[in-house]
Design a protein around this motif. Sequence first.
Motif, PDB file in Angstrom:
ATOM      1  N   SER A  44       0.814  -1.215   0.000  1.00 54.08           N
ATOM      2  CA  SER A  44       0.000   0.000   0.000  1.00 54.08           C
ATOM      3  C   SER A  44       0.847   1.263   0.000  1.00 54.08           C
ATOM      4  CB  SER A  44      -0.947  -0.011   1.196  1.00 54.08           C
ATOM      5  OG  SER A  44      -1.749  -1.169   1.104  1.00 54.08           O
ATOM      6  N   THR A  45       2.101   1.161   0.478  1.00 57.15           N
ATOM      7  CA  THR A  45       2.980   2.343   0.425  1.00 57.15           C
ATOM      8  C   THR A  45       4.009   2.231  -0.706  1.00 57.15           C
ATOM      9  OG1 THR A  45       4.523   1.314   1.985  1.00 57.15           O
ATOM     10  CG2 THR A  45       2.825   2.734   2.936  1.00 57.15           C
ATOM     11  N   ASN A  46       3.950   1.150  -1.491  1.00 59.42           N
ATOM     12  CA  ASN A  46       4.987   0.908  -2.518  1.00 59.42           C
ATOM     13  C   ASN A  46       6.368   1.130  -1.901  1.00 59.42           C
ATOM     14  OD1 ASN A  46       6.243   0.385  -5.001  1.00 59.42           O
ATOM     15  ND2 ASN A  46       6.133   2.527  -5.631  1.00 59.42           N
ATOM     16  N   ALA A  47       6.655   0.403  -0.828  1.00 59.68           N
ATOM     17  CA  ALA A  47       7.885   0.635  -0.064  1.00 59.68           C
ATOM     18  C   ALA A  47       9.136   0.457  -0.934  1.00 59.68           C
ATOM     19  CB  ALA A  47       7.927  -0.311   1.133  1.00 59.68           C
ATOM     20  N   GLY A  48      10.169   1.173  -0.534  1.00 57.18           N
ATOM     21  CA  GLY A  48      11.455   1.082  -1.229  1.00 57.18           C
ATOM     22  C   GLY A  48      12.413   0.242  -0.407  1.00 57.18           C
ATOM     23  N   GLY A  49      13.378   0.909   0.249  1.00 59.75           N
ATOM     24  CA  GLY A  49      14.277   0.194   1.148  1.00 59.75           C
ATOM     25  C   GLY A  49      15.688   0.088   0.632  1.00 59.75           C
ATOM     26  N   VAL A  50      16.416  -0.910   1.189  1.00 57.21           N
ATOM     27  CA  VAL A  50      17.865  -0.960   0.995  1.00 57.21           C
ATOM     28  C   VAL A  50      18.310  -1.780  -0.226  1.00 57.21           C
ATOM     29  CG1 VAL A  50      18.402  -0.518   3.415  1.00 57.21           C
ATOM     30  CG2 VAL A  50      18.033  -2.872   2.666  1.00 57.21           C
ATOM     31  N   ARG A  51      17.345  -2.344  -0.974  1.00 54.08           N
ATOM     32  CA  ARG A  51      17.733  -3.156  -2.139  1.00 54.08           C
ATOM     33  C   ARG A  51      17.116  -2.652  -3.446  1.00 54.08           C
ATOM     34  NH1 ARG A  51      19.915  -8.549   0.093  1.00 54.08           N
ATOM     35  NH2 ARG A  51      21.596  -7.497   1.179  1.00 54.08           N
ATOM     36  N   VAL A  52      16.577  -1.440  -3.406  1.00 52.83           N
ATOM     37  CA  VAL A  52      15.914  -0.903  -4.599  1.00 52.83           C
ATOM     38  C   VAL A  52      16.881  -0.813  -5.772  1.00 52.83           C
ATOM     39  CG1 VAL A  52      14.811   1.170  -5.561  1.00 52.83           C
ATOM     40  CG2 VAL A  52      14.175   0.358  -3.291  1.00 52.83           C
ATOM     41  N   ILE A  53      18.135  -0.490  -5.464  1.00 52.42           N
ATOM     42  CA  ILE A  53      19.131  -0.326  -6.528  1.00 52.42           C
ATOM     43  C   ILE A  53      19.304  -1.626  -7.324  1.00 52.42           C
ATOM     44  CG2 ILE A  53      21.233  -0.940  -5.212  1.00 52.42           C
ATOM     45  CD1 ILE A  53      22.415   1.702  -6.370  1.00 52.42           C
ATOM     46  N   ARG A  54      19.005  -2.762  -6.687  1.00 53.12           N
ATOM     47  CA  ARG A  54      19.141  -4.064  -7.360  1.00 53.12           C
ATOM     48  C   ARG A  54      17.802  -4.602  -7.888  1.00 53.12           C
ATOM     49  NH1 ARG A  54      18.723  -8.010  -9.643  1.00 53.12           N
ATOM     50  NH2 ARG A  54      19.883  -9.981  -9.570  1.00 53.12           N
ATOM     51  N   TYR A  55      16.740  -4.509  -7.047  1.00 53.08           N
ATOM     52  CA  TYR A  55      15.486  -5.190  -7.401  1.00 53.08           C
ATOM     53  C   TYR A  55      14.311  -4.252  -7.699  1.00 53.08           C
ATOM     54  CZ  TYR A  55      17.958  -9.214  -5.403  1.00 53.08           C
ATOM     55  OH  TYR A  55      18.887 -10.196  -5.132  1.00 53.08           O
ATOM     56  N   GLY A  56      14.494  -2.943  -7.498  1.00 56.44           N
ATOM     57  CA  GLY A  56      13.392  -2.005  -7.739  1.00 56.44           C
ATOM     58  C   GLY A  56      12.489  -1.861  -6.517  1.00 56.44           C
ATOM     59  N   MET A  57      11.500  -0.982  -6.632  1.00 53.92           N
ATOM     60  CA  MET A  57      10.557  -0.744  -5.535  1.00 53.92           C
ATOM     61  C   MET A  57       9.574  -1.925  -5.457  1.00 53.92           C
ATOM     62  SD  MET A  57      10.972   2.721  -4.554  1.00 53.92           S
ATOM     63  CE  MET A  57       9.420   3.390  -4.033  1.00 53.92           C
ATOM     64  N   THR A  58       8.704  -1.886  -4.466  1.00 51.65           N
ATOM     65  CA  THR A  58       7.727  -2.970  -4.291  1.00 51.65           C
ATOM     66  C   THR A  58       6.957  -3.227  -5.591  1.00 51.65           C
ATOM     67  OG1 THR A  58       7.508  -2.469  -1.947  1.00 51.65           O
ATOM     68  CG2 THR A  58       5.697  -3.676  -2.959  1.00 51.65           C
ATOM     69  N   ARG A  59       6.576  -2.125  -6.257  1.00 49.25           N
ATOM     70  CA  ARG A  59       5.819  -2.221  -7.518  1.00 49.25           C
ATOM     71  C   ARG A  59       6.450  -3.190  -8.518  1.00 49.25           C
ATOM     72  NH1 ARG A  59       2.197   1.092  -8.995  1.00 49.25           N
ATOM     73  NH2 ARG A  59       2.672   2.803  -7.606  1.00 49.25           N
ATOM     74  N   GLU A  60       7.781  -3.182  -8.588  1.00 48.87           N
ATOM     75  CA  GLU A  60       8.474  -4.053  -9.557  1.00 48.87           C
ATOM     76  C   GLU A  60       8.566  -5.501  -9.071  1.00 48.87           C
ATOM     77  OE1 GLU A  60       9.935  -0.040 -10.823  1.00 48.87           O
ATOM     78  OE2 GLU A  60      10.182  -0.952  -8.891  1.00 48.87           O
ATOM     79  N   ASN A  61       8.156  -5.739  -7.851  1.00 47.41           N
ATOM     80  CA  ASN A  61       8.334  -7.059  -7.259  1.00 47.41           C
ATOM     81  C   ASN A  61       7.044  -7.844  -7.064  1.00 47.41           C
ATOM     82  OD1 ASN A  61      11.317  -7.504  -6.218  1.00 47.41           O
ATOM     83  ND2 ASN A  61      10.867  -5.324  -6.130  1.00 47.41           N
ATOM     84  N   VAL A  62       5.917  -7.209  -7.388  1.00 45.33           N
ATOM     85  CA  VAL A  62       4.626  -7.859  -7.151  1.00 45.33           C
ATOM     86  C   VAL A  62       4.049  -8.346  -8.474  1.00 45.33           C
ATOM     87  CG1 VAL A  62       2.263  -7.481  -6.344  1.00 45.33           C
ATOM     88  CG2 VAL A  62       4.168  -6.455  -5.119  1.00 45.33           C
ATOM     89  N   LEU A  63       3.652  -9.633  -8.509  1.00 46.50           N
ATOM     90  CA  LEU A  63       3.045 -10.182  -9.728  1.00 46.50           C
ATOM     91  C   LEU A  63       1.523 -10.146  -9.671  1.00 46.50           C
ATOM     92  CD1 LEU A  63       5.254 -13.343 -10.417  1.00 46.50           C
ATOM     93  CD2 LEU A  63       5.191 -11.233 -11.742  1.00 46.50           C
TER      94      LEU A  63
END
Length: 458
Positions: free
Chosen positions: A142-161
Amino acid sequence: VQQLLSSLAEIVGEKNVLSGDAVTGRNPGWCRTSLDAGLMVRPASTSEVSRVAAVAHANDLVVVPHGGMTGLVQGTSSQANNLIVSFERMNQVTRVDPAQGVLIAQAGVRLQDAHDAAAEHGLTLGVDIPSRGSCTIGGIISTNAGGVRVIRYGMTRENVLGLDVVLADGTVLEASNTLMKNNAGFDLKQLFIGSEGTLGLVTQAVFKLFPKPVDESTALVAASSVSDLVKLLTRVRREMGSKLLSFEGMWHDYYWGVTEHATTGNRPIAEEYPIYAIIEAGEWTDSRETQLEQVLSAALEDGLILDAVLASSLAERRAIWLIREDTDPVSQLTDRMLSFDVGFELRDIEPFVEGLSRAMSQRWPDKPLYVFGHMGDGNLHIILGLSNEEYANQKPFTDVIYGEVGRYANSTISAEHGIGLEKRAYLHYSRSEEQRLLMQRLMLALDPTSMLNPGKIV
Ligand SMILES: Cc1cc2nc3c(=O)[nH]c(=O)nc-3n(C[C@H](O)[C@H](O)[C@H](O)COP(=O)(O)OP(=O)(O)OC[C@H]3O[C@@H](n4cnc5c(N)ncnc54)[C@H](O)[C@@H]3O)c2cc1C
């Protein structure tokens, strides 16, 4: 009221409808007004959430979703006569499938538990944030969290199928998509990611999984300027490619202030430098000398960095990360902390921090300014320690900070924490009138009577 309470109890069971002290006596998390509603339900399934939403809708009851309560922008704030929907009983990881590379979890699963479930299969989620022990799957979506690995895997948005979502009137959108490719019409899940509980109640999510590195190397480095660190980042990316997992910056006053405190222990780098960074890289095969070590040795020889420490044990890695993740030593120095989460192009970071320091010291010469954050993503966190009185009248401070942010065309007043109530008055710095109006139209299209977390974002 009695009728309403018994309708809710019929759905979730009597002991999962809480009121009075049973609600207000709980920990409100980071938002002091989270529990003001005084009424909470704790459903256990998507179908229960749907029936609760339908009852709330029929009774014109505002619904405020609660996850792990670690949100930093007052998104969980509630008022008398609202209904809090807590996802704490929806805490099951329902499937981990290494072949498909997916993890399916209910909304109330804590991020750390999802990571642990993935790790049993040698896999990892791409999203990782310092509040991992408390924040939930529903909250990070719900917050599209970022965090310490965004540089490698992207924000939450890029990780949800895929997502299962309940709309304001109780309609269930079951879309736990597990396919890497699915272009059958609109990708509706993206509407709900980052909508802070205003468009729907997230009940279940499908996350992509990635092979977990067999080893991770963590280094703390020091440099004389941001621009040297940006050059280092470019070099690390070029030479290590996708092995780079994190690139976090800490300006002098933050590093020095945090490491003065007992919980963060000794200073891994004991000299004073203008800026420090944590760099973490993954290794997917066993190797004796890590590539990070080689890249940093060359950077030291070239004078791009002035000092470096490479952790040689898990304890040393944790000690380095604690400096970045435990902000208590600086945030507890004053009555209240005002925190900012701003974002820029990498080339604008240095002039922004210099300009802000100048502007702040002209008006409040003694006010410490702590700057740190996900530097590789262009995302800075700023902590300003205020007295209770200053906090109650915080506008002059906020105006100076957002005024400086607004000097840069590509900037944001919220890189990852969202808007909630706290940043609502400042949304115009980062979104045009047309964009804000479209957000309102989308909210009304999905929730015509504004029953879901109203007043948040716009
Ligand atoms: C120490 C610390 C470090 C942090 N570091 C980071 C960081 O690096 N990156 C980052 O992005 N954030 C960070 N945060 C902020 C916070 O952890 C994130 O915003 C997190 O995603 C919130 O998750 P939560 O479960 O605690 O959500 P909550 O705080 O409970 O809720 C957040 C918002 O989501 C809504 N919501 C919650 N669950 C649902 C649901 N199931 N359906 C619909 N809406 C829902 C709420 O109404 C609210 O608007 C940090 C916070 C702390 C305290």
